[in-house]
Design an enzyme around this catalytic site. Structure first.
Site, short mmCIF file in Angstrom:
data_model
loop_
_atom_site.label_atom_id
_atom_site.label_comp_id
_atom_site.label_asym_id
_atom_site.label_seq_id
_atom_site.Cartn_x
_atom_site.Cartn_y
_atom_site.Cartn_z
N LYS A 178 -27.52 -2.29 16.04
CA LYS A 178 -27.17 -3.45 15.23
C LYS A 178 -27.50 -3.13 13.78
O LYS A 178 -28.65 -3.26 13.35
CB LYS A 178 -27.93 -4.70 15.67
CG LYS A 178 -27.40 -5.98 14.99
CD LYS A 178 -28.37 -7.13 15.05
CE LYS A 178 -29.40 -7.06 13.95
NZ LYS A 178 -28.80 -7.22 12.59
N GLU A 253 -40.59 0.68 11.15
CA GLU A 253 -40.72 1.31 9.83
C GLU A 253 -40.42 0.19 8.83
O GLU A 253 -39.28 -0.25 8.69
CB GLU A 253 -39.74 2.48 9.69
CG GLU A 253 -40.08 3.43 8.55
CD GLU A 253 -39.52 2.99 7.21
OE1 GLU A 253 -40.30 2.37 6.43
OE2 GLU A 253 -38.35 3.23 6.95
N CYS A 287 -38.18 2.07 0.46
CA CYS A 287 -39.45 1.57 0.99
C CYS A 287 -40.63 2.44 0.55
O CYS A 287 -41.74 1.95 0.37
CB CYS A 287 -39.41 1.49 2.51
SG CYS A 287 -38.92 3.01 3.34
N GLU A 387 -44.19 -6.04 -2.29
CA GLU A 387 -43.04 -5.15 -2.41
C GLU A 387 -41.91 -5.90 -3.11
O GLU A 387 -41.44 -6.93 -2.64
CB GLU A 387 -42.59 -4.67 -1.04
CG GLU A 387 -41.46 -3.67 -1.11
CD GLU A 387 -41.05 -3.13 0.25
OE1 GLU A 387 -40.79 -1.94 0.37
OE2 GLU A 387 -40.99 -3.94 1.21
#
Length: 480
Positions: A178, A253, A287, A387
């Site tokens: 997906k 992750e 990331c 972040e």
């Protein structure tokens, strides 16, 4: 770009065929450089997820028994099909998430797609499916874990798919992928590659859909043996909760707030230049980007001066144009998120030395953000802790090595860390002390034959090369 030439955009790939969704629910794919729709995909339902899971489950008993040699042959056929479509994949990535076309081809598609597949094949060739325990003589088997649900984001779409689909295929798993519904077209081309490579029906299945509907079913379904997700912390928590009732393996992750430690005994010019450019690449949507630049007191002013020069030279530009520039952010929500963080930095009293809120002057349309750098950032400011996922660098000051490590490790995240120092002993001490999964020294970047992953809120598990194969395998001991 004529999307009809390449894409079965409104169908799902289930059980070896392109099939209509249970109910038609069209969703526009938006080009972030123009803010205009350029393709239509289908938003799937729980019923579509059930069909895909059923196909993967039915295919597993036969595919898990294939030989390593047969799976290597299939991967090589897949790689050949992938290579034929590299230009189409790069164009799709450029249009769906805004990567400049040169970067979309050289990095997203070639380095993070084709070359990852090359490494997967090499790792599989070396990987022992059966080992002998040196003291007891027991046989240790590495066997495919089963049906895998693979959930991937929009920022490096092929890279994240590659880190999951390639090792899953290599080990003999079957799967349901997906991808992000905001960047789905490269995955559709990938499904065409897998189909034309000759994989048995049901081994690979592709559906689109939201995380709250399709993702929830994939993570919680009793016939799914493993779920692997790359995404936000929020998504990771949701998947973990959904998977808990069936005690399946969960590999995550997630995000990062990576430190770049520049010591006075290092090359300050290289450290600053590398650090700024590394954050700005992919418009900051990485990331592991070193968004916290930690600089020793004695070289701090010089670092700020250099960062100002480098940051002001970063250009934004249309993704269709060749050249070394950055494109827009991937979607409208991300644009507003980044703008809010830039304003928080200003409100908190950080010193704005490059960029700021709003679009660059050269763009009055598209989700472009200004390359932005803050100096005099305190470690407790929001822009130093959360972040941002945009082209924003925060520069912090430290007194000595102990202070640097204290600031670097005072984070909820633990994905990557970077060190600029010419002292080998310091390189070793700091590398060991950083609570992260990957460390780079003086600009070195870990290769494709190394593990990738983090700790704390950055997730768990490791991807890449033989570590990726292990992630999708169960270990069985057979006493003789």
């Amino acid at each position: 770009m004529n999307t009809e030439k390449f894409y079965n955009t409104e169908k799902f790939y289930i059980n070896g065929a392109w099939t209509d969704p249970v109910a038609r629910n069209p969703v526009s794919v938006i080009n972030p450089a123009t803010e205009d729709p350029f393709a239509i995909v289908s938003d799937g339902s729980p019923e579509d997820a059930e069909r895909a899971i059923h196909a993967a489950k039915a295919a597993f008993p036969a595919f898990c028994r294939t030989s390593k040699a047969d799976r290597i042959d299939l991967l090589r056929a897949f790689q050949s099909e992938f290579e034929k479509r590299e230009d189409a994949i790069a164009q799709a990535i450029s249009q769906e998430m805004g990567a400049p076309i040169d970067a979309a081809l050289a990095f997203h598609t070639r380095a993070f797609g084709y070359e990852r597949l090359t490494e997967t094949i090499a790792a599989l060739e070396e990987w022992p499916e059966v080992e002998i325990s040196p003291r007891s003589g027991a046989r240790i088997l590495h066997q495919p874990i089963g049906v895998c649900a693979l959930i991937t984001p929009w920022n490096y779409p092929i890279n994240q798919i590659a880190q999951k689909v390639f090792p899953a295929l290599a080990t003999g798993c079957t799967m349901v992928l997906k991808p992000s519904i905001e960047a789905p077209l490269d995955a559709i081309i990938l499904a065409e590659c897998i189909h034309d490579a000759g994989y048995p029906k049901g081994v690979f299945n592709l559906i689109q859909g939201s995380g709250s509907d399709v993702g929830q079913i994939l993570a919680s379904h009793p016939d799914v043996d493993m779920v692997s997700l790359t995404g936000s912390v929020r998504a990771g928590v949701a998947v973990s909760h959904a998977a808990a009732s069936t005690v399946k393996r969960v590999s995550l992750e997630l995000g990062g707030k990576s430190p770049n430690l520049i010591f006075a005994d290092g090359d300050v010019a290289k450290g600053v230049d590398w650090g700024v450019r590394r954050v700005m690449a992919n418009s900051g949507q990485t990331c592991g980007a070193p968004t916290r630049m930690l600089v020793e007191d004695s070289i701090y002013d010089e670092a700020v001066r250099l960062a100002t020069e480098i940051g002001n030279a970063i250009q934004t530009g249309d993704p269709v144009q060749p050249g070394d520039h950055i494109g827009p952010l991937a979607n409208e929500a991300q644009f507003h998120r980044v703008q809010s963080y830039i304003q928080k930095g200003i409100d908190e009293g950080a010193r704005l030395i490059v960029g700021g809120a709003g679009r660059p002057e050269s763009h009055n349309r598209g989700f472009y953000a200004r390359p932005t750098i803050f100096a005099d950032v305190d470690k407790d400011m929001v822009i130093a802790r959360e972040e941002i996922f945009g082209p924003v660098v925060s520069i912090l000051r430290f007194k000595d090595e102990e202070d640097a490590l204290c600031i670097a490790n005072d984070s909820d995240y633990g994905l990557t860390g970077h060190i600029f120092s010419n002292d080998p002993d310091r390189q070793d001490r700091v590398s060991r002390a950083l609570r992260v999964g990957v460390v780079g020294i003086n600009g070195a970047v870990a290769g494709r034959d190394t593990p990738f992953g983090g700790c704390k809120l950055s997730g768990n598990g490791r991807e890449g090369s033989r570590w990726g194969l292990e992630e999708f395998s169960e270990v069985k001991a057979i006493a003789v």
